[in-house]
Design a protein around this motif. Structure first.
Motif, PDB file in Angstrom:
ATOM      1  N   ASP A  12       0.836  -1.203   0.000  1.00  0.00           N
ATOM      2  CA  ASP A  12       0.000   0.000   0.000  1.00  0.00           C
ATOM      3  C   ASP A  12       0.875   1.258   0.000  1.00  0.00           C
ATOM      4  OD1 ASP A  12       0.652   0.771   2.704  1.00  0.00           O
ATOM      5  OD2 ASP A  12      -0.779  -0.705   3.430  1.00  0.00           O
ATOM      6  N   ARG A  14       1.693   3.343   2.129  1.00  0.00           N
ATOM      7  CA  ARG A  14       2.659   3.527   3.224  1.00  0.00           C
ATOM      8  C   ARG A  14       4.020   2.941   2.898  1.00  0.00           C
ATOM      9  NH1 ARG A  14       0.118   0.361   8.097  1.00  0.00           N
ATOM     10  NH2 ARG A  14      -0.167  -1.041   6.355  1.00  0.00           N
ATOM     11  N   VAL A  16       5.503   2.396  -0.211  1.00  0.00           N
ATOM     12  CA  VAL A  16       6.224   2.724  -1.443  1.00  0.00           C
ATOM     13  C   VAL A  16       6.961   4.057  -1.333  1.00  0.00           C
ATOM     14  CG1 VAL A  16       4.661   1.404  -2.910  1.00  0.00           C
ATOM     15  CG2 VAL A  16       4.240   3.848  -2.569  1.00  0.00           C
ATOM     16  N   SER A  23       9.806   0.456  -0.711  1.00  0.00           N
ATOM     17  CA  SER A  23      11.091   1.036  -0.335  1.00  0.00           C
ATOM     18  C   SER A  23      11.906   0.004   0.441  1.00  0.00           C
ATOM     19  CB  SER A  23      10.883   2.295   0.509  1.00  0.00           C
ATOM     20  OG  SER A  23      10.482   1.946   1.822  1.00  0.00           O
ATOM     21  N   ASN A  29      11.621  -3.910   7.061  1.00  0.00           N
ATOM     22  CA  ASN A  29      10.618  -4.010   8.116  1.00  0.00           C
ATOM     23  C   ASN A  29       9.671  -5.204   7.895  1.00  0.00           C
ATOM     24  OD1 ASN A  29       9.872  -2.906  10.529  1.00  0.00           O
ATOM     25  ND2 ASN A  29       8.249  -1.685   9.631  1.00  0.00           N
ATOM     26  N   GLN A  30       9.272  -5.446   6.645  1.00  0.00           N
ATOM     27  CA  GLN A  30       8.388  -6.586   6.342  1.00  0.00           C
ATOM     28  C   GLN A  30       9.099  -7.904   6.634  1.00  0.00           C
ATOM     29  OE1 GLN A  30       5.891  -4.530   6.095  1.00  0.00           O
ATOM     30  NE2 GLN A  30       4.851  -5.527   4.410  1.00  0.00           N
ATOM     31  N   LEU A  33       9.152  -8.324  10.365  1.00  0.00           N
ATOM     32  CA  LEU A  33       7.784  -8.636  10.784  1.00  0.00           C
ATOM     33  C   LEU A  33       7.459 -10.100  10.477  1.00  0.00           C
ATOM     34  CD1 LEU A  33       5.388  -6.906  11.888  1.00  0.00           C
ATOM     35  CD2 LEU A  33       4.667  -6.601   9.515  1.00  0.00           C
ATOM     36  N   LYS A 175      14.974   2.123  10.471  1.00  0.00           N
ATOM     37  CA  LYS A 175      15.342   3.547  10.431  1.00  0.00           C
ATOM     38  C   LYS A 175      16.821   3.739  10.082  1.00  0.00           C
ATOM     39  CE  LYS A 175      11.688   6.087  11.431  1.00  0.00           C
ATOM     40  NZ  LYS A 175      11.309   7.321  10.724  1.00  0.00           N
TER      41      LYS A 175
ATOM     42  N   THR B  13       4.238  -3.971  14.847  1.00  0.00           N
ATOM     43  CA  THR B  13       5.395  -3.210  15.358  1.00  0.00           C
ATOM     44  C   THR B  13       5.747  -1.987  14.501  1.00  0.00           C
ATOM     45  OG1 THR B  13       6.795  -4.804  14.198  1.00  0.00           O
ATOM     46  CG2 THR B  13       6.506  -5.130  16.559  1.00  0.00           C
ATOM     47  N   ARG B  14       5.367  -2.044  13.217  1.00  0.00           N
ATOM     48  CA  ARG B  14       5.649  -0.874  12.360  1.00  0.00           C
ATOM     49  C   ARG B  14       4.890   0.353  12.799  1.00  0.00           C
ATOM     50  NH1 ARG B  14       3.640  -2.673   6.633  1.00  0.00           N
ATOM     51  NH2 ARG B  14       1.996  -3.392   7.997  1.00  0.00           N
ATOM     52  N   MET B  26       1.297   7.407  12.213  1.00  0.00           N
ATOM     53  CA  MET B  26       0.785   6.176  11.612  1.00  0.00           C
ATOM     54  C   MET B  26      -0.740   6.137  11.641  1.00  0.00           C
ATOM     55  SD  MET B  26       3.107   4.317  10.198  1.00  0.00           S
ATOM     56  CE  MET B  26       3.919   5.812   9.633  1.00  0.00           C
ATOM     57  N   ASN B  29      -1.856   8.159   8.813  1.00  0.00           N
ATOM     58  CA  ASN B  29      -1.672   7.377   7.598  1.00  0.00           C
ATOM     59  C   ASN B  29      -2.783   6.326   7.412  1.00  0.00           C
ATOM     60  OD1 ASN B  29      -0.093   7.177   5.338  1.00  0.00           O
ATOM     61  ND2 ASN B  29       1.130   5.498   6.151  1.00  0.00           N
ATOM     62  N   LEU B  33      -5.356   6.093   4.351  1.00  0.00           N
ATOM     63  CA  LEU B  33      -5.449   4.816   3.645  1.00  0.00           C
ATOM     64  C   LEU B  33      -6.909   4.335   3.600  1.00  0.00           C
ATOM     65  CD1 LEU B  33      -3.320   2.807   2.475  1.00  0.00           C
ATOM     66  CD2 LEU B  33      -3.349   1.656   4.689  1.00  0.00           C
ATOM     67  N   TYR B 162      14.803  12.037   0.598  1.00  0.00           N
ATOM     68  CA  TYR B 162      14.191  10.943  -0.175  1.00  0.00           C
ATOM     69  C   TYR B 162      13.100  10.209   0.608  1.00  0.00           C
ATOM     70  CZ  TYR B 162      13.999   5.971  -1.444  1.00  0.00           C
ATOM     71  OH  TYR B 162      13.586   4.702  -1.699  1.00  0.00           O
ATOM     72  N   ILE B 167       4.668   9.067  -3.571  1.00  0.00           N
ATOM     73  CA  ILE B 167       4.777   8.690  -4.983  1.00  0.00           C
ATOM     74  C   ILE B 167       4.628   9.892  -5.916  1.00  0.00           C
ATOM     75  CG2 ILE B 167       2.321   8.089  -5.197  1.00  0.00           C
ATOM     76  CD1 ILE B 167       3.191   5.586  -6.762  1.00  0.00           C
ATOM     77  N   THR B 172       5.226  13.471   2.259  1.00  0.00           N
ATOM     78  CA  THR B 172       4.082  12.625   2.591  1.00  0.00           C
ATOM     79  C   THR B 172       3.300  13.221   3.764  1.00  0.00           C
ATOM     80  OG1 THR B 172       5.477  10.759   2.004  1.00  0.00           O
ATOM     81  CG2 THR B 172       3.464  10.242   3.172  1.00  0.00           C
ATOM     82  N   TYR B 174       1.792  12.120   6.382  1.00  0.00           N
ATOM     83  CA  TYR B 174       2.069  11.723   7.759  1.00  0.00           C
ATOM     84  C   TYR B 174       3.449  12.169   8.230  1.00  0.00           C
ATOM     85  CZ  TYR B 174       5.144   7.717   6.726  1.00  0.00           C
ATOM     86  OH  TYR B 174       6.189   6.923   6.328  1.00  0.00           O
TER      87      TYR B 174
END
Lengths: 245, 245
Positions: A12, A14, A16, A23, A29-30, A33, A175, B13-14, B26, B29, B33, B162, B167, B172, B174
């Motif tokens: 989603d 968040r 990209v 990114s 992070n994924q 997780l 981070k 956790t994100r 978040m 965000n 979303l 960056y 996009i 962004t 948030y």
């Protein structure tokens, strides 16, 4: 339960970057997780470790991707434990697109530490962990030694803020990646893609720490990076192989 | 299709901060979303707008929460269109915990602009949008005028990087919230919780812009904040009501 855990994510907005693709910090992070969820449902997750007064610490992460998923793509991450040593355990990942095609691999190395002494604990005692070792292929080079970037470079200064912290009060793993990638300008990000990224976490970043972030070109499209504390010692090093788009 | 869209999220956790609760950036965000997904499935999403050479722009967002969801909690966001004017449309949100109890509300104001001229388009032409107007209750004060924080304060400098970009190449939504919250130190975050947050987006932050971020206390536990460009003009203002934990 299956030794390999499989987790599906929807890419989603968040996740990209400006290029409309997942990114690298969010991919890292994924992966973390997915590792956490795999461990959680197999009896050796963060919560379970807490009961033994210990916690997992990520030591190394390496990722190789052919193509990055784009906005609204589906990403499946499969992960398993490859090896359990006395102090470290290796975990592998394979990344698949919606068509089930492999788009990349990742490897990680974890230690567990006692939350009070901060000393590593003996992983061979964790039978739940050893029982899940699996030998599926993960055909990318293991993490190696990352060259120092901090000698003879002027780092960019950064102070660790509230938004950098995880629930343990440490600089969140992804981070570090974000702050490193910010040393490359937008034009570079628009014209290059990451083929291999490798990071070595060496010490914990904490609130208020004055960091310096260093970047050094070691070959065309190959860079090493370091994040150092105020004493000049690296708390994290990374290596990136880019390719021109 | 139902006028109210319902979206369930797992707080992983994100999404949590040092306090182990959903962070405000978040949450912002997740609201955006949810709004996007609601619009997408009802014929007036970002993709649909692109076909008409236009895009949605968030103008205001206000959130009031009794309690913030914590790590591993479930959060359900219900959202609907409250009103459609010529230039702006209001969208409401209700936030519910796993037990179905309301834990907060949010309101947002959106405009649509022509992607080339950057001028607002007439929303009354969007029949898909008007057909979905619903009058469910959203009992929090509408966004009002946010006081300036930039006069007589020294802003903290920040250059857009960056990792700040969406996009479209803009700062962004948030990330504005994140940079503002970083002006409060960790001790403040540990001892205070946000009761109401209101933000007014006034101009687009772009790559390389030198921003100054200002904070001003207007009453005990009440602050206004501004993010200004190099010319000193605010591109964004916000107001936060905190409460002692």
């Amino acid at each position: 339960m299956d030794k390999i855990g499989s987790f599906q994510y929807h890419i989603d907005t968040r996740l990209v970057d400006y290029n409309g693709q997942l990114s690298l910090p969010m991919l890292a992070n994924q992966l973390i997780l997915s590792a956490s969820n795999h461990a959680l449902t197999r009896g050796f997750g963060f919560g379970e470790m807490q009961g033994h007064n210990s916690t997992w610490v990520l030591s190394r992460l390496v990722v190789e991707l052919d193509t990055f998923p784009r906005l609204d793509d589906s990403l499946t991450i499969r992960t398993w434990v490859e090896e359990v040593g006395r102090l470290f355990t290796n975990r592998c990942f394979v990344l698949e697109n919606a068509a089930g095609q492999t788009i990349g691999y990742a490897r990680s190395i974890w230690a567990a530490i006692d939350v009070e002494t901060r000393k590593p604990i003996d992983l061979s005692q964790l039978t739940d962990l050893s029982n899940y070792v699996h030998d599926a292929p993960c055909p990318i080079a293991k993490p190696g030694k990352v060259q120092s970037a901090e000698a003879h470079t002027t780092g960019e200064l950064y102070t660790v803020r509230y938004s950098d912290l995880d629930i343990n009060g440490h600089l969140t793993s992804y981070k570090y990646v974000e702050h490193m990638l910010n040393l490359f300008d937008l034009e570079w990000h628009q014209t290059h893609t990451i083929k291999r990224f490798e990071i070595a976490y060496m010490a914990e970043g904490r609130y208020g720490m004055q960091l310096s972030i260093h970047k050094k070109e070691i070959a065309p499209e190959q860079y090493v990076l370091s994040i150092c504390g105020a004493d000049g010692k690296a708390i994290c090093r990374a290596a990136i192989h880019w390719a021109t788009k």
